[in-house]
Scaffold this active site. Sequence first.
Site, PDB file in Angstrom:
ATOM      1  N   ASP A  35       0.795  -1.214   0.000  1.00  0.00           N
ATOM      2  CA  ASP A  35       0.000   0.000   0.000  1.00  0.00           C
ATOM      3  C   ASP A  35       0.832   1.270   0.000  1.00  0.00           C
ATOM      4  O   ASP A  35       0.590   2.207  -0.746  1.00  0.00           O
ATOM      5  CB  ASP A  35      -0.805   0.038   1.295  1.00  0.00           C
ATOM      6  CG  ASP A  35      -2.250  -0.278   1.023  1.00  0.00           C
ATOM      7  OD1 ASP A  35      -2.487  -0.913  -0.016  1.00  0.00           O
ATOM      8  OD2 ASP A  35      -3.103   0.111   1.839  1.00  0.00           O
ATOM      9  N   SER A  84     -13.589   8.339  -3.823  1.00  0.00           N
ATOM     10  CA  SER A  84     -12.621   7.724  -2.922  1.00  0.00           C
ATOM     11  C   SER A  84     -12.019   8.838  -2.071  1.00  0.00           C
ATOM     12  O   SER A  84     -12.466   9.977  -2.138  1.00  0.00           O
ATOM     13  CB  SER A  84     -11.602   6.919  -3.705  1.00  0.00           C
ATOM     14  OG  SER A  84     -10.529   7.723  -4.061  1.00  0.00           O
ATOM     15  N   GLU A 115     -13.580   7.758  12.224  1.00  0.00           N
ATOM     16  CA  GLU A 115     -14.049   6.379  12.051  1.00  0.00           C
ATOM     17  C   GLU A 115     -12.878   5.474  11.697  1.00  0.00           C
ATOM     18  O   GLU A 115     -11.912   5.935  11.110  1.00  0.00           O
ATOM     19  CB  GLU A 115     -15.053   6.306  10.877  1.00  0.00           C
ATOM     20  CG  GLU A 115     -16.266   7.165  11.055  1.00  0.00           C
ATOM     21  CD  GLU A 115     -17.141   7.191   9.795  1.00  0.00           C
ATOM     22  OE1 GLU A 115     -16.800   6.502   8.800  1.00  0.00           O
ATOM     23  OE2 GLU A 115     -18.153   7.898   9.815  1.00  0.00           O
ATOM     24  N   LYS A 117     -10.970   3.037   9.319  1.00  0.00           N
ATOM     25  CA  LYS A 117     -11.000   2.806   7.873  1.00  0.00           C
ATOM     26  C   LYS A 117     -10.857   1.309   7.648  1.00  0.00           C
ATOM     27  O   LYS A 117      -9.843   0.703   7.989  1.00  0.00           O
ATOM     28  CB  LYS A 117      -9.847   3.540   7.197  1.00  0.00           C
ATOM     29  CG  LYS A 117      -9.830   3.358   5.684  1.00  0.00           C
ATOM     30  CD  LYS A 117      -8.790   4.266   5.055  1.00  0.00           C
ATOM     31  CE  LYS A 117      -8.820   4.267   3.537  1.00  0.00           C
ATOM     32  NZ  LYS A 117      -8.948   2.986   2.911  1.00  0.00           N
ATOM     33  N   ARG A 138     -18.386  -0.324  -6.265  1.00  0.00           N
ATOM     34  CA  ARG A 138     -18.100   1.065  -6.605  1.00  0.00           C
ATOM     35  C   ARG A 138     -17.906   1.247  -8.108  1.00  0.00           C
ATOM     36  O   ARG A 138     -18.264   2.273  -8.663  1.00  0.00           O
ATOM     37  CB  ARG A 138     -16.864   1.565  -5.863  1.00  0.00           C
ATOM     38  CG  ARG A 138     -16.620   3.018  -6.217  1.00  0.00           C
ATOM     39  CD  ARG A 138     -15.680   3.677  -5.284  1.00  0.00           C
ATOM     40  NE  ARG A 138     -14.376   3.070  -5.406  1.00  0.00           N
ATOM     41  CZ  ARG A 138     -13.380   3.280  -4.570  1.00  0.00           C
ATOM     42  NH1 ARG A 138     -13.566   4.064  -3.541  1.00  0.00           N
ATOM     43  NH2 ARG A 138     -12.233   2.713  -4.750  1.00  0.00           N
ATOM     44  N   GLU A 175     -18.609  -1.460   3.524  1.00  0.00           N
ATOM     45  CA  GLU A 175     -17.457  -2.244   3.136  1.00  0.00           C
ATOM     46  C   GLU A 175     -17.756  -3.721   3.381  1.00  0.00           C
ATOM     47  O   GLU A 175     -18.237  -4.087   4.454  1.00  0.00           O
ATOM     48  CB  GLU A 175     -16.299  -1.774   4.039  1.00  0.00           C
ATOM     49  CG  GLU A 175     -14.955  -1.899   3.463  1.00  0.00           C
ATOM     50  CD  GLU A 175     -14.569  -0.754   2.511  1.00  0.00           C
ATOM     51  OE1 GLU A 175     -15.364   0.172   2.240  1.00  0.00           O
ATOM     52  OE2 GLU A 175     -13.443  -0.840   2.011  1.00  0.00           O
TER      53      GLU A 175
END
Length: 668
Positions: A35, A84, A115, A117, A138, A175
């Site tokens: 990432d 996004s 929050e 993720k 999405r 999610e």
Amino acid sequence: MMDKSEASRRIPQLRETITRHDELYYRQGSLEIEDQQYDALKRELAELEAAYPELAEGPSPTERVGDDRTEGFAKVKHRERMMSLDNTYSEAELREFDARLLRIFPEGKLSYVVEPKIDGVAVCLTYENGKLVRAVTRGNGVEGDDVTANVREGVPNLPDRLAGDAPSLIEIRGELYMTHAEFQRINSEREEKQLPLFANPRNLTAGTIKQLAGVGGRRLEIVLYGLGACEPRTFARQSEFHDAVKAWKLPTLEKYWMAENIDEAWKRIEKLDTLRHDFTYETDGAVIKLDDFALQAEAGATAKSPRWAIAYKFAAEQAETLLEKIDVQIGRTGAVTPVAHLQPVQLAGTTVSRATLHNEDEIARKDIRPGDTVVVQKAGEIIPQVLRVVTDKRPADSQPFDFAAFLKQKNIEAERVPGQAFWRLKGRDDPALIRRKLKHFASKPCLDIENLGEAVVDQLVSRGLARTPADLYTLKVEDLLELDKFAQKSSENLVSAIDASRDKEVWRLVHALGIPNVGAQSAKDLIAHFHSLPALMRATGEELIEVDGIGEIVARSIHSFFKDEEQLELVNRLIEHGLRIEEEAPAAPAEDAPLSGKTVVLTGTLPSLSRSEATALIEKAGGKSSSSVSKKTDYVLAGDSAGSKLDKARKLGVTIIDESSFREMIGE
Ligand code: IVH
């Protein structure tokens, strides 16, 4: 900052690399880089494009959201775009985000919601008059894939109805994810079947929700946190919306916090970091959002992401340890993969003693050597990665690792696959591979040949008595007498066990062939559909995909297996040796067969029968199986998480039966 001529080379390079990683991530649900590396590439590109706008023409991956749309799914437009988020790993940038908002709202006192993720797969649910009507991925942010059926089937904890009052239309975003327990369950099943393991729960979630033939018994979860379109507009704040999600009895965030300014928000983020490993889902950061929807609207958005929210990502957890040695692992298909053996170290709550090194190039690129101190990292994945070497701690006499020489020294005859980074055992003559294949062939979930265990296989191979499974059928009692611990009786027993395997069910033979990606269940499904090995061998890719439970990857792998000369020869020899290749011809169902003239529709997951098995039973009992419910349907055979077909059956008054009454009906 680079000069212009360098930038003119670097920009297209970065665009291409990022686009490739986007493809991998969004469409195939897999990853090649971490990432943080990906984010760094994207950032570098954004900075270059900002510095040299004249070089930044044409579409750029910095301004689009990834695209997960896949062929085979109906496309549905989102009523409101699914954006996004900008993300950052730095506290300073997080504070800049706040400063920017304060410039837009100079008089404002900005409250934030902090929050977790969730590292899953984004999905948008539409509820009409409180009832779930659609689930869409999405996609490209504007339109996505309709995955309603898979969501209904795969996410049992998602209510079909909102509890209490609900707006007439609402899009709720969230999610999809998979728990660690479910991920481990699936991987250990695969390990048993010697199938390649899935890398991490996120990829498997993405892969599962995009299966054309249903979720195949895999269980997913969902957590909901976002509001899209809503008629009538009911909510003024994100926190209010969270309360509603809870009141509707939808699965919601385990925790979120209010913060009255950025200092407070930062404290909450730090708190989240101490708690998140105990959550049931993977989290890779925090999302900080303006609480007030009116302020959100005023702040607006850039081409890709809103100005009212940002993701702060936690750096993946890392630890330093000693790389004791490099070894290789040999897969069923002969792939030779390097593995690092580590001095055990604690990482993200587990003890780590192995890490994948991917391939030869990866070792060279990072210059990883035995005896090195290395940094290992575990993000979402279960198998940790070696990130880099701590070169300061490298022993003075250390030598670069020579993969080819290592294989030679270990007597592993392998070759590098042309155009690829991985190695494969040479030809198919490698004793290790031959042994593996024979063991697989004889194992319980395959032809289940009694007394043909590991030790016997090893001897058969080392004495040159068997190289391929077909050779087993030429073995004579005398041949076996020369094996350790074999006498007349045991030799006779083994010969007769091998002989008996000729008549085992056809799916066992299909499984035993070792077609990559085909385990016992797929083999059963394939034979329930095609009824014979020759019919399976003749099947086109399209015909293969029609089989319930068989996806594109499996279809492709079957197809190329039966195109391979060596495999064909093996199959032909097995056929010559009299192995059963056709299911016993099903007696033509009698006129008075229990389901004669009846149409049955299957829906949901049955407790013990796969779809193909159930279909075969319906046909055997003289019935016809159909995929859609109409007035002409006689029975709907419903299992767990049955969805719209069941609703329709109820509406039309079609008789609904479960597996046990079905079995009774057909006299099983
Ligand atoms: S808000 C416009 N909240 O992260 C706001 N997203 O990198 C968009 N995600 O696409 C989403 N947890 O798939 C939001 N608490 C959370 C989230 C979250 C995970 C995902 C979501 C989004 C991606 C952005």
